[in-house]
Write an enzyme that holds these catalytic residues in place. Structure first.
Site, PDB file in Angstrom:
ATOM      1  N   PHE A  65       1.159  -0.747  -0.016  1.00 33.97           N
ATOM      2  CA  PHE A  65      -0.064   0.042   0.099  1.00 33.97           C
ATOM      3  C   PHE A  65       1.318   1.043   0.034  1.00 33.97           C
ATOM      4  O   PHE A  65       0.649   2.256   0.502  1.00 33.97           O
ATOM      5  CB  PHE A  65      -0.933  -0.344   1.359  1.00 33.97           C
ATOM      6  N   GLY A  91      -0.194  -8.911  -3.177  1.00 39.37           N
ATOM      7  CA  GLY A  91      -1.476  -8.464  -3.009  1.00 39.37           C
ATOM      8  C   GLY A  91      -1.947  -8.810  -4.397  1.00 39.37           C
ATOM      9  O   GLY A  91      -3.814  -9.289  -3.499  1.00 39.37           O
ATOM     10  N   ILE A  95     -10.265  -4.464 -18.422  1.00 36.85           N
ATOM     11  CA  ILE A  95     -10.303  -5.596 -16.624  1.00 36.85           C
ATOM     12  C   ILE A  95      -9.571  -6.629 -16.973  1.00 36.85           C
ATOM     13  O   ILE A  95     -10.193  -7.943 -18.095  1.00 36.85           O
ATOM     14  CB  ILE A  95     -11.155  -5.570 -16.121  1.00 36.85           C
ATOM     15  N   THR A 133      -9.056 -10.840  -9.325  1.00 40.18           N
ATOM     16  CA  THR A 133      -8.462  -9.512  -8.352  1.00 40.18           C
ATOM     17  C   THR A 133      -8.596  -8.137  -8.593  1.00 40.18           C
ATOM     18  O   THR A 133      -8.604  -7.855  -7.275  1.00 40.18           O
ATOM     19  CB  THR A 133      -7.002  -9.744  -8.563  1.00 40.18           C
ATOM     20  N   GLN A 168      -9.561  -5.855  -5.517  1.00 45.81           N
ATOM     21  CA  GLN A 168      -8.570  -4.188  -5.638  1.00 45.81           C
ATOM     22  C   GLN A 168      -9.855  -3.230  -5.175  1.00 45.81           C
ATOM     23  O   GLN A 168      -9.758  -2.193  -4.252  1.00 45.81           O
ATOM     24  CB  GLN A 168      -8.859  -4.009  -6.684  1.00 45.81           C
ATOM     25  N   LYS A 195      -6.542   0.650 -17.374  1.00 48.97           N
ATOM     26  CA  LYS A 195      -5.937   1.678 -16.590  1.00 48.97           C
ATOM     27  C   LYS A 195      -5.909   1.121 -15.127  1.00 48.97           C
ATOM     28  O   LYS A 195      -6.516   0.069 -14.882  1.00 48.97           O
ATOM     29  CB  LYS A 195      -7.349   2.497 -16.357  1.00 48.97           C
ATOM     30  N   GLY A 196      -5.026   1.714 -14.293  1.00 46.65           N
ATOM     31  CA  GLY A 196      -4.672   1.058 -13.286  1.00 46.65           C
ATOM     32  C   GLY A 196      -5.663   1.721 -12.042  1.00 46.65           C
ATOM     33  O   GLY A 196      -6.730   2.002 -12.413  1.00 46.65           O
ATOM     34  N   GLY A 213      -5.388  -0.159  -8.653  1.00 46.60           N
ATOM     35  CA  GLY A 213      -5.291  -0.075  -6.928  1.00 46.60           C
ATOM     36  C   GLY A 213      -5.594   0.874  -6.487  1.00 46.60           C
ATOM     37  O   GLY A 213      -5.950   0.551  -5.214  1.00 46.60           O
ATOM     38  N   GLU A 214      -5.805   2.068  -6.944  1.00 44.21           N
ATOM     39  CA  GLU A 214      -5.512   3.111  -5.576  1.00 44.21           C
ATOM     40  C   GLU A 214      -7.154   4.473  -6.072  1.00 44.21           C
ATOM     41  O   GLU A 214      -7.199   5.206  -5.373  1.00 44.21           O
ATOM     42  CB  GLU A 214      -4.192   4.480  -6.085  1.00 44.21           C
TER      43      GLU A 214
HETATM   44 MO1  MOS Z   1       0.963   3.105  -3.364  1.00 49.48          MO
HETATM   45  S1  MOS Z   1       0.692   4.264  -1.955  1.00 49.48           S
HETATM   46  O1  MOS Z   1       1.107   4.525  -4.948  1.00 49.48           O
HETATM   47  O2  MOS Z   1       2.531   1.576  -3.421  1.00 49.48           O
END
Ligand code: MOS
Length: 704
Positions: A228, A455, A595, A600, A604, A667-668, A670-671
């Site tokens: 993270f 992960g 996607i 996964t 996310q 596109k990403g 994770g965040e």
């Molecule tokens: Mo993430 S906070 O860009 O590792």
């Protein structure tokens, strides 16, 4: 088929995280950390500690100074130091490393190290005496605040105005896997086993700190138990463990404790925001001024700078942003999931809700009236933007049309119901990378790249790319990651990893497939190596990656803006008497290009939304104002969202094709999800109760 290729190994306990890898003759390190936040060490008494049976050596600045350079801050630049001198920069700074035959002996001895300090009064946070403030544009010559039009005038002329302040707290990285480092020397060559989001970056940093050649250092990080952002920046511990191992001539392992993780690694620092928005009566934005203040350590110039994104979300002809950083006696902060966007989007999206209330317009309708195909600062087109599609689909599934806008009007017995929404967004980033793909005579395919499995699903997604390109079952693909001896793959951060590494893997597969189609015979195995230099990333990027310099770019580019967007709709229930706050339901929709790995990706999205619940209602590091010390540095007192806090959560994927964003069209993600959630919950709490809480987390006492 394994839905997560590393899933079985994880749930059966076969998976090896860096500190699980056994080495012969390992000695164990335990850290001693500073009991004061500012001052100097004047005397160290090691007699009692040395008398503990099994203690091998104790390292302090008295025997390490000169042998060691502290790492730079998260984006380079100055940082606090440890064991370089007697100086104390922050509470919990590493002041000694005890090494013993067992973990227990090292811990026992660490508690017997006596340190005398010459303590000074520390400055803990924003309102403390002695903090210093500087403009981000002075602290970092690359930073420019945003400006277009004449926002002051437009604000003065606007028919409807919102002028509000918001605050987000410090949050600390509490991944399940602790901060660990194990080091081993073989002649002049150092091997570091450490969970990392950037093995080549860690290798380069350690080589510089210890005056070694890059080839003399290898970093091994096959699996990371949650990162993270917390395992991306350099921390002091790595080089200290390496030096201890070198001096003792045997492997040394450090597994720092949960509470030490609060002060020996980076974290999300507290922020403040002043939002001023002016709009016409029909809800069109006329002016947007977003000022941010971010806390950092005394020496570091680290800051997030999320106004780069918030200045571009909605159509508005007059925009200004300004970011300032505030130096206090704290450890240096750094990246934490959606580092730049999370606090800034929270502030913007709460202010938008306040504007909707002031105008008497539905909050989704307000977003529609200010939707745009071009970002307002540079006038550049978005490569794709499905924001309103996301609102439409999420609203349909949520049943938003049944929302009664009157405060407290939607009640279910003792529970006040509130429905709120917020936009979420994240820049679509990418960088250079390389990969090797090998077709083995057994029919298995082996992918090798120094990418990272945190992960989040890198192994699964890369496995699926290979399966699709080569027409094999994903169960026959071995994805080998997390070793600086593998082809360079860059930093797993900024939601850029798959967009960076995926195209290199895909290219290597395509070349292999072409050779097979040409009828090339297998002599042993067939192998292809490929590099990915996406548009705007020059070929020097690969060498720079090996020197530890990330190549990530995205968001605001020279000719376009590339972002993923989403809409997050939440229901909160606030108990009429106790003011207990619950989030029974979230419906979110995301437009994030292709996607690659649906399972996964769901993980996310849902994980990000659950973190958003924690940010909204639970997570806060309490900083004691007199001692500048973190009070709740343990899992009993540092509250994070768990299963009981997360009830119905739906993440809808809006199909989106984007050929410009990168070679994969992905596109990403994770965040993306947790960026808007806290605002959506805060807005729902207002709808339920009429109380506008302008800080996080929102607690029972805020609603009494
Ligand atoms: Mo993430 S906070 O860009 O590792």
């Amino acid at each position: 088929m394994n839905q997560r290729v590393e899933g079985r190994a994880k749930v059966t306990g076969v998976a090896r995280y860096p500190s699980d890898i056994p080495l012969e003759r390992t000695a164990y390190a335990y850290l001693v950390t500073s009991a004061v936040a500012r001052g100097r060490i004047v005397r160290i008494d090691l007699d009692a500690a040395r008398s503990v049976p099994g203690v091998i050596e104790i390292f302090t600045h008295e025997n390490l100074a000169g042998a060691y350079k502290s790492p730079p801050g998260p984006v380079g630049g100055a940082n606090t130091t440890s064991l370089e001198s007697a100086q104390i920069w922050h509470d919990g700074q590493i002041v000694a490393v005890v090494v013993a035959e067992t973990y227990e002996a090292a811990r026992d001895a660490a508690y017997r190290v006596r340190i005398e300090y010459e303590a000074e009064t520390p400055s803990a946070s924003f309102d403390s005496a002695g903090v210093t403030t500087e403009d981000a544009s002075e602290a970092d010559e690359d930073h420019e605040d945003e400006r277009t039009g004449d926002p002051e005038r437009a604000l003065a002329d606007a028919a409807v105005k919102v002028d509000t302040w918001y605050e987000t707290p410090a949050q600390h990285h509490n991944a399940i896997e602790l901060f660990t480092t194990t080091c081993e020397w073989n002649g002049g060559k150092l091997t570091v086993y450490e969970p990392s989001q950037f093995v080549h970056g860690l290798r380069a940093r350690i080589a510089r700190q210890l005056d070694l050649q890059l080839d003399d250092v290898r970093v091994i990080s096959p699996l990371v138990g949650g990162a993270f952002g917390g395992k991306s920046a350099g921390t002091h511990r790595t080089a200290l463990v390496a030096l201890a191992s070198k001096r003792l001539g045997r492997p040394v392992k450090l597994v720092a404790t949960r509470d030490q993780g609060f002060t020996i690694a980076t974290y999300r620092a507290e922020t403040r925001h002043h939002l001023r928005i002016g709009a016409s009566r029909d809800g069109k934005l006329q002016a947007l001024v977003h000022e941010g203040w971010e806390l950092t350590s005394r020496p570091s110039n680290y800051f997030n700078g999320g106004a780069e994104a918030t200045s571009r979300v909605y159509a508005c002809a007059n925009v200004a942003t300004k970011i300032r950083i505030v130096h206090a006696d704290r450890n240096t902060p750094g990246f934490m999931r959606s580092p730049a966007e999370f606090p800034y989007v929270y502030a913007l999206e709460c202010a938008m809700d306040e504007l909707a209330v002031a105008l008497g317009i539905d909050p989704i309708e307000l977003r529609r009236r200010n939707d745009t195909r071009v970002e307002p600062i540079g006038g550049l087109p978005y490569t794709s933007r499905s924001l309103m599609r996301c609102y439409e689909e999420a609203a349909r599934s949520f049943g938003w049309e049944r929302r009664d806008p009157r405060i407290g009007s939607m009640r279910d017995g003792e529970w006040l119901i509130g429905w709120g929404c917020a936009t979420t967004l994240y820049p679509s980033n990418y960088g250079a990378s390389s990969a090797r793909v090998r077709l083995l005579p057994t029919g298995r395919v082996r992918v090798e790249t120094a990418a990272h499995e945190l992960g989040q699903g890198t192994s699964t997604a890369l496995g699926l790319i290979v399966a699709e390109r080569l027409g094999v079952d994903v169960a026959n693909v071995d994805v080998i990651l997390g070793d600086s001896d593998l082809p360079t793959a860059g930093l797993a951060a900024g939601s850029s990893h798959l967009s960076s590494v995926g195209p290199a893997v895909a290219l290597a597969c395509d070349r292999l497939a072409a050779r097979v189609r040409r009828g090339e015979k297998m002599n042993g195995s067939l192998e292809e190596y490929a590099e990915n230099f996406p548009s705007g990333v020059d070929r020097g990027a690969m060498k720079r990656l090996r020197e530890g310099i990330p190549s990530i770019q995205g968001g605001n580019m020279d000719d376009r803006a590339q972002y993923a967007f989403g809409a997050e709709l939440v229901e909160v229930r606030v108990h009429a008497r106790t003011r207990e706050i619950r989030v029974p339901r979230i419906v979110a929709a995301f437009g994030a290009g292709k996607i690659v790995s649906p399972v996964t990706a769901q993980g996310q999205f849902i994980g990000g939304l659950v973190w958003g619940i924690g940010s909204a209602l639970l997570e806060k590091t309490e900083v004691e104002p007199r001692s500048a010390r973190y009070i709740n540095d343990n899992f009993a007192d540092y509250l994070i969202a768990t299963n009981a806090d997360a009830q119905e959560i739906e993440a809808i994927v809006i199909p989106e094709e984007d050929a410009q964003v990168n070679a994969l069209g992905a596109k990403g993600i994770g965040e993306l999800a947790n960026t808007g959630t806290a605002a959506a919950i805060a807005n729902a709490v207002y709808h339920a109760t009429g109380v506008r809480v302008r800080h996080l987390p929102i607690r029972i006492e805020d609603l009494l």
